[in-house]
Design a protein around this motif. Sequence first.
Motif, PDB file in Angstrom:
ATOM      1  N   ALA A   1       0.685  -1.070  -0.055  1.00  0.00           N
ATOM      2  CA  ALA A   1      -0.035   0.158  -0.126  1.00  0.00           C
ATOM      3  C   ALA A   1       0.960   1.060  -0.014  1.00  0.00           C
ATOM      4  O   ALA A   1       0.584   2.160  -0.673  1.00  0.00           O
ATOM      5  CB  ALA A   1      -0.792  -0.085   1.334  1.00  0.00           C
ATOM      6  N   ALA A   2       2.091   1.130   0.742  1.00  0.00           N
ATOM      7  CA  ALA A   2       2.879   2.321   0.965  1.00  0.00           C
ATOM      8  C   ALA A   2       3.471   2.705  -0.406  1.00  0.00           C
ATOM      9  O   ALA A   2       3.694   3.854  -1.079  1.00  0.00           O
ATOM     10  CB  ALA A   2       3.870   2.140   1.694  1.00  0.00           C
ATOM     11  N   LEU A   3       3.918   1.403  -1.207  1.00  0.00           N
ATOM     12  CA  LEU A   3       4.288   1.593  -2.497  1.00  0.00           C
ATOM     13  C   LEU A   3       3.630   2.094  -3.427  1.00  0.00           C
ATOM     14  O   LEU A   3       4.095   3.304  -4.255  1.00  0.00           O
ATOM     15  CB  LEU A   3       4.975   0.272  -2.767  1.00  0.00           C
ATOM     16  N   SER A   4       2.287   1.945  -3.524  1.00  0.00           N
ATOM     17  CA  SER A   4       1.271   2.553  -4.294  1.00  0.00           C
ATOM     18  C   SER A   4       1.263   4.188  -4.188  1.00  0.00           C
ATOM     19  O   SER A   4       0.958   4.698  -5.019  1.00  0.00           O
ATOM     20  CB  SER A   4       0.169   1.630  -4.225  1.00  0.00           C
ATOM     21  N   ASP A   5       1.535   4.502  -2.913  1.00  0.00           N
ATOM     22  CA  ASP A   5       1.459   5.800  -2.649  1.00  0.00           C
ATOM     23  C   ASP A   5       2.833   6.569  -3.013  1.00  0.00           C
ATOM     24  O   ASP A   5       3.014   7.621  -2.401  1.00  0.00           O
ATOM     25  CB  ASP A   5       0.745   6.030  -1.450  1.00  0.00           C
ATOM     26  N   GLY A   6       3.798   5.725  -3.216  1.00  0.00           N
ATOM     27  CA  GLY A   6       5.229   6.438  -3.241  1.00  0.00           C
ATOM     28  C   GLY A   6       6.458   6.154  -2.363  1.00  0.00           C
ATOM     29  O   GLY A   6       7.370   7.067  -2.455  1.00  0.00           O
ATOM     30  N   PHE A   7       6.107   5.095  -1.367  1.00  0.00           N
ATOM     31  CA  PHE A   7       6.979   5.099  -0.188  1.00  0.00           C
ATOM     32  C   PHE A   7       7.689   3.759  -0.566  1.00  0.00           C
ATOM     33  O   PHE A   7       6.744   2.656  -0.334  1.00  0.00           O
ATOM     34  CB  PHE A   7       6.328   5.286   0.992  1.00  0.00           C
ATOM     35  N   THR A   8       8.868   3.466  -0.504  1.00  0.00           N
ATOM     36  CA  THR A   8       9.560   2.235  -0.450  1.00  0.00           C
ATOM     37  C   THR A   8       9.891   1.979   1.150  1.00  0.00           C
ATOM     38  O   THR A   8      11.122   2.363   1.359  1.00  0.00           O
ATOM     39  CB  THR A   8      10.769   2.192  -1.408  1.00  0.00           C
ATOM     40  N   ILE A   9       8.994   1.258   1.769  1.00  0.00           N
ATOM     41  CA  ILE A   9       9.366   0.943   2.904  1.00  0.00           C
ATOM     42  C   ILE A   9      10.542  -0.020   3.353  1.00  0.00           C
ATOM     43  O   ILE A   9      10.411  -0.954   2.623  1.00  0.00           O
ATOM     44  CB  ILE A   9       8.016   0.745   3.790  1.00  0.00           C
ATOM     45  N   SER A  10      11.209   0.256   4.236  1.00  0.00           N
ATOM     46  CA  SER A  10      12.234  -0.768   4.601  1.00  0.00           C
ATOM     47  C   SER A  10      12.296  -0.883   6.260  1.00  0.00           C
ATOM     48  O   SER A  10      11.986   0.189   6.745  1.00  0.00           O
ATOM     49  CB  SER A  10      13.903  -0.339   4.144  1.00  0.00           C
ATOM     50  N   VAL A  11      12.987  -1.957   6.709  1.00  0.00           N
ATOM     51  CA  VAL A  11      13.043  -2.084   8.153  1.00  0.00           C
ATOM     52  C   VAL A  11      14.252  -1.816   8.388  1.00  0.00           C
ATOM     53  O   VAL A  11      15.522  -2.540   7.882  1.00  0.00           O
ATOM     54  CB  VAL A  11      12.720  -3.483   8.570  1.00  0.00           C
ATOM     55  N   ALA A  12      14.541  -0.846   9.415  1.00  0.00           N
ATOM     56  CA  ALA A  12      15.939  -0.510   9.922  1.00  0.00           C
ATOM     57  C   ALA A  12      16.180  -1.295  10.978  1.00  0.00           C
ATOM     58  O   ALA A  12      17.406  -1.868  11.251  1.00  0.00           O
ATOM     59  CB  ALA A  12      15.992   0.914  10.373  1.00  0.00           C
ATOM     60  N   SER A  13      15.308  -1.783  11.853  1.00  0.00           N
ATOM     61  CA  SER A  13      15.589  -2.841  12.980  1.00  0.00           C
ATOM     62  C   SER A  13      14.304  -3.416  13.127  1.00  0.00           C
ATOM     63  O   SER A  13      13.410  -3.092  13.230  1.00  0.00           O
ATOM     64  CB  SER A  13      15.898  -2.034  14.201  1.00  0.00           C
ATOM     65  N   GLY A  14      14.685  -4.995  13.228  1.00  0.00           N
ATOM     66  CA  GLY A  14      13.415  -5.926  13.494  1.00  0.00           C
ATOM     67  C   GLY A  14      13.559  -6.649  14.836  1.00  0.00           C
ATOM     68  O   GLY A  14      13.833  -5.907  15.744  1.00  0.00           O
TER      69      GLY A  14
END
Length: 235
Positions: A45-58
């Motif tokens: 959903a974020a990508l469809s709105d232009g955000f490439t979400i990544s995990v910095a810490s899991g």
Amino acid sequence: MAIILNDTISSDEILGKTEQHLHFIDEHLAIHKAMVSAFKSLKKAALSDGFTISVASGFRSFERQEMIWNSKFLGTKPVKDNQGNNIDITQLCDIDKAHAILLYSALPGASRHHWGCDIDIYAQNLLPEGQQPQLEPWEYEDTGPFATLSTWLEQNAHSFDFYFPYNQYREGVAAEPWHISFAPLSHAYEQAFQLDLLVSCLAHSSVAGKQVIIDNIEKIAQRYIYNVNQGKFNL
């Protein structure tokens, strides 16, 4: 030996002593296996709105959290105040050292990152090429690179059952706009958490300052462990 706290959660999961509940995104990064589908949906959903979400810490193990804690307690890693200024922690007594560290770093055995359902996220495409996130509040504020991501998360994270446990400063842990939690799992872990198990774990650990922490554990727990947003989304 791990203690089974309910039908699905063990003491080792609570304390960061096992990886049995994890799905590894890569060799070094893992999240809770029961959260994978929801997180993929959030990312899509974020990508469809232009955000490439990544995990910095899991997921973060007890041992890793202990290393972070000890390096700060012993003064080999910087400790900052709520204004971002470095503190000379060597000048503080042990209990004041603990309070200074707890503003930004969880107590080993009490980190929500042990559970795998709490993650720190950012959007790499909002940063200049080659730049890495610092995970500092200014990055998510109005003029920061992740301001638009922060707004999007506030408006949409709840649709995928994510919320912000540290959505504001409550005289305990500093605000962390990058830290999201998957409610169906994190609420179960919160309910399963037992303070006596944490005390026992600390007593048998190499955590720096553990005696003063154990002596003040109830006050520390009320201020830094239980004192979080309970999932009322920040809309």
